[in-house]
Motif scaffolding. Sequence first.
Motif, PDB file in Angstrom:
ATOM      1  N   TRP A 189      98.438  23.523   9.988  1.00 17.12           N
ATOM      2  CA  TRP A 189      97.915  23.528   8.235  1.00 17.12           C
ATOM      3  C   TRP A 189      98.653  23.275   7.746  1.00 17.12           C
ATOM      4  O   TRP A 189      99.237  23.215   5.889  1.00 17.12           O
ATOM      5  N   CYS A 192     101.582  20.944   6.727  1.00 12.61           N
ATOM      6  CA  CYS A 192     100.492  19.791   6.666  1.00 12.61           C
ATOM      7  C   CYS A 192     100.083  19.780   5.088  1.00 12.61           C
ATOM      8  O   CYS A 192      99.852  18.364   4.266  1.00 12.61           O
ATOM      9  N   ALA A 193      99.924  21.025   4.479  1.00 16.27           N
ATOM     10  CA  ALA A 193      99.195  20.866   3.161  1.00 16.27           C
ATOM     11  C   ALA A 193     101.024  20.758   2.133  1.00 16.27           C
ATOM     12  O   ALA A 193     100.586  20.559   0.823  1.00 16.27           O
ATOM     13  N   VAL A 196     100.824  17.419   1.831  1.00 18.60           N
ATOM     14  CA  VAL A 196     100.584  17.056   0.284  1.00 18.60           C
ATOM     15  C   VAL A 196     100.899  17.151  -0.805  1.00 18.60           C
ATOM     16  O   VAL A 196     101.318  16.416  -2.081  1.00 18.60           O
ATOM     17  N   PRO A 209     102.250  12.793   7.806  1.00 24.00           N
ATOM     18  CA  PRO A 209     100.859  13.312   8.911  1.00 24.00           C
ATOM     19  C   PRO A 209     100.896  12.162   9.186  1.00 24.00           C
ATOM     20  O   PRO A 209     100.099  12.542  10.294  1.00 24.00           O
ATOM     21  N   PRO A 230      94.737  19.247  11.564  1.00 18.58           N
ATOM     22  CA  PRO A 230      95.344  19.020  10.297  1.00 18.58           C
ATOM     23  C   PRO A 230      95.585  17.779   9.849  1.00 18.58           C
ATOM     24  O   PRO A 230      95.516  17.192   8.714  1.00 18.58           O
ATOM     25  N   PRO A 231      96.467  17.094  10.669  1.00 20.80           N
ATOM     26  CA  PRO A 231      97.367  15.818  10.628  1.00 20.80           C
ATOM     27  C   PRO A 231      96.099  14.564   9.794  1.00 20.80           C
ATOM     28  O   PRO A 231      96.126  13.677   9.095  1.00 20.80           O
ATOM     29  N   THR A 234      94.242  15.694   6.474  1.00 19.53           N
ATOM     30  CA  THR A 234      95.407  15.693   5.542  1.00 19.53           C
ATOM     31  C   THR A 234      95.494  14.029   5.551  1.00 19.53           C
ATOM     32  O   THR A 234      95.991  13.776   4.040  1.00 19.53           O
ATOM     33  N   SER A 235      95.951  12.670   6.651  1.00 14.44           N
ATOM     34  CA  SER A 235      95.872  11.867   5.783  1.00 14.44           C
ATOM     35  C   SER A 235      94.830  11.382   5.337  1.00 14.44           C
ATOM     36  O   SER A 235      95.445  10.705   4.297  1.00 14.44           O
ATOM     37  N   LEU A 237      92.813  13.040   3.016  1.00 15.52           N
ATOM     38  CA  LEU A 237      93.064  13.366   2.267  1.00 15.52           C
ATOM     39  C   LEU A 237      94.163  12.209   0.697  1.00 15.52           C
ATOM     40  O   LEU A 237      94.488  12.465  -0.378  1.00 15.52           O
ATOM     41  N   ILE A 238      95.274  11.955   1.731  1.00 11.70           N
ATOM     42  CA  ILE A 238      96.426  11.325   0.784  1.00 11.70           C
ATOM     43  C   ILE A 238      96.136   9.859   0.568  1.00 11.70           C
ATOM     44  O   ILE A 238      96.683   9.576  -0.358  1.00 11.70           O
TER      45      ILE A 238
END
Length: 561
Positions: A189, A192-193, A196, A209, A230-231, A234-235, A237-238
């Motif tokens: 996590w 992956c943060a 971001v 990610p 997690p990835p 993150t993906s 979110l991005i």
Amino acid sequence: MNRPKPSNPDALLGFFHHHRALSRFETAVCALNALAPAAILLFAYFATGIALRLFADVPLHDDWTYAWSVEHFLKTGELQVLDWSVHYPFAQILWGALFCLPFGFSFSALRVSTVVLAWLGSLALYGTLRELGRARTESLIASLVLIVNPVFYLLSFSFMTDVPFVSVSNIAFFFIVRGFSRRSALALWIGCAFGVAGFFVRQLAVAIPGAVLLYVMFEPSLRSRQYFLPPLVTSLLICFTPYLIAHTTGLTSQYTGREWVLDKWLHQPELGIPGLVRIMMHSGIALLPMTMPLMVSYCRRLPFWCVLGLLLLLTGCAILFTPEIPKPLDGMWNLIALGKERRLLRGLPDPDFLPSWLNYPLLVFSLFSFAAVLIKIVDLVRIEKPLRLLVWYALSHFGLIMVVWLFDAWGSDRYSIVLLPPLIVLLAGRQLRSKTTAAGIAALFLIAMLVTWSETQNNRAAAAALTWLRTRGIPFSDIDAGYALDGWYLYAHPENLAPGQIFERDVPFVTTNERRPYVIATAPLQGYKVLRDYRWSIPLRSLDYNIYVLESPPDGEMKKE
């Protein structure tokens, strides 16, 4: 044989104190061994940077674009980017502002912020290698290959987005590799943060990610919620973030008006092959310290010659499409104008630092080197499954570069340095202990220091020339000081323009080719007289370089280039 313990109480007490002191000494030695790589990497930056006076308070290339955002944030507390920017480096802006807090805004403070981030990124690369089981010495040498790269080293002493992006990506993958090797969801996590955070330096960080997702999908033992979530989060979110940026700060005209390679390929698909050859060529040269020992052993293997033949075929196709033979000393490896800094002033091109015929043997060496890279990767992924993560990462970034990188005059070869860290991890091995690797690192470091010093001298001289004109009462709007200084003092600060002028059309060398009554140039220009000049010489060569302060006679006619 076990040492017998003394029976006398005093002797027993002395033995206890001696054993405790010995344990403290061993702990101190272990601590020093652990800190040694960090100290060596830090020394490579700050010792040379301070000795060569590389922390100059002047803009370099495009970094004035992002420096304005830091200055604006310090004044207003608002995060904004100039319309000239194609990136939205909010994380880098906050990082740079942190270093400006003690003494106020300056380009020197921003350069320190980048150097510190470059050091942290190289340390993360070292940590990644250690997590993958590489020895201390091999991990340190591999990390040095990154920071002595002339492009990476030069851009470390700027506020460009290249080095921060690579460094944050390195930190992200340190935690991601740690998460997989130690079965830690928390570390994954965190990694992956940082992915971001990398996205808020350069938007190509979506590859971080994305690579993790591909790795998890194609490794049956990792297909669980612990590794998949997690990835995936993150993906998503991005992917949502650009819409958020568009509805908050808005998209810049440079971003929306850019013609990407994907659009060009619809009409000129042949653009891709020369760009591909440039990536392979420059990556091969950058990794020569690691591949030279490998090439000796690989020359006995048929697959090596097959791969080399394919690379030569691609190079031949690139020559047919361009048509010109790829030149390693051009682009990001140009030893005179790495980053094209002197070309961003008026004047004629400088003489070459190295003879032009050297391009041809370097091209051959680069292709041999990249063939060795490919063979090494194929050998490794069969044996060490964790390294497949780095392969997916390199392929993801390569795919994004091929989609969004312009292979024309605007495009820059430095964009491919993001491929170096994963390739360095894949190539790291016992061959790094060889003398040829040490010689290659020393040669690259010498070139890096020489080029960075020359670029800094150029910027210092141009800034000094501008200051000299300003002390004579010449307004900024009457001076063409080159791309970086014009961009900073006129485009980023339009209050310095003359009445009636606007930055969208009236900034010399940025939004117009119209010259001004006063020009700072690399050579005398027709119709101008020389008022002053600044000179310096390149060490190890009898080459002198000049910056001229030029004035147009009152009755002279302003000409356009």
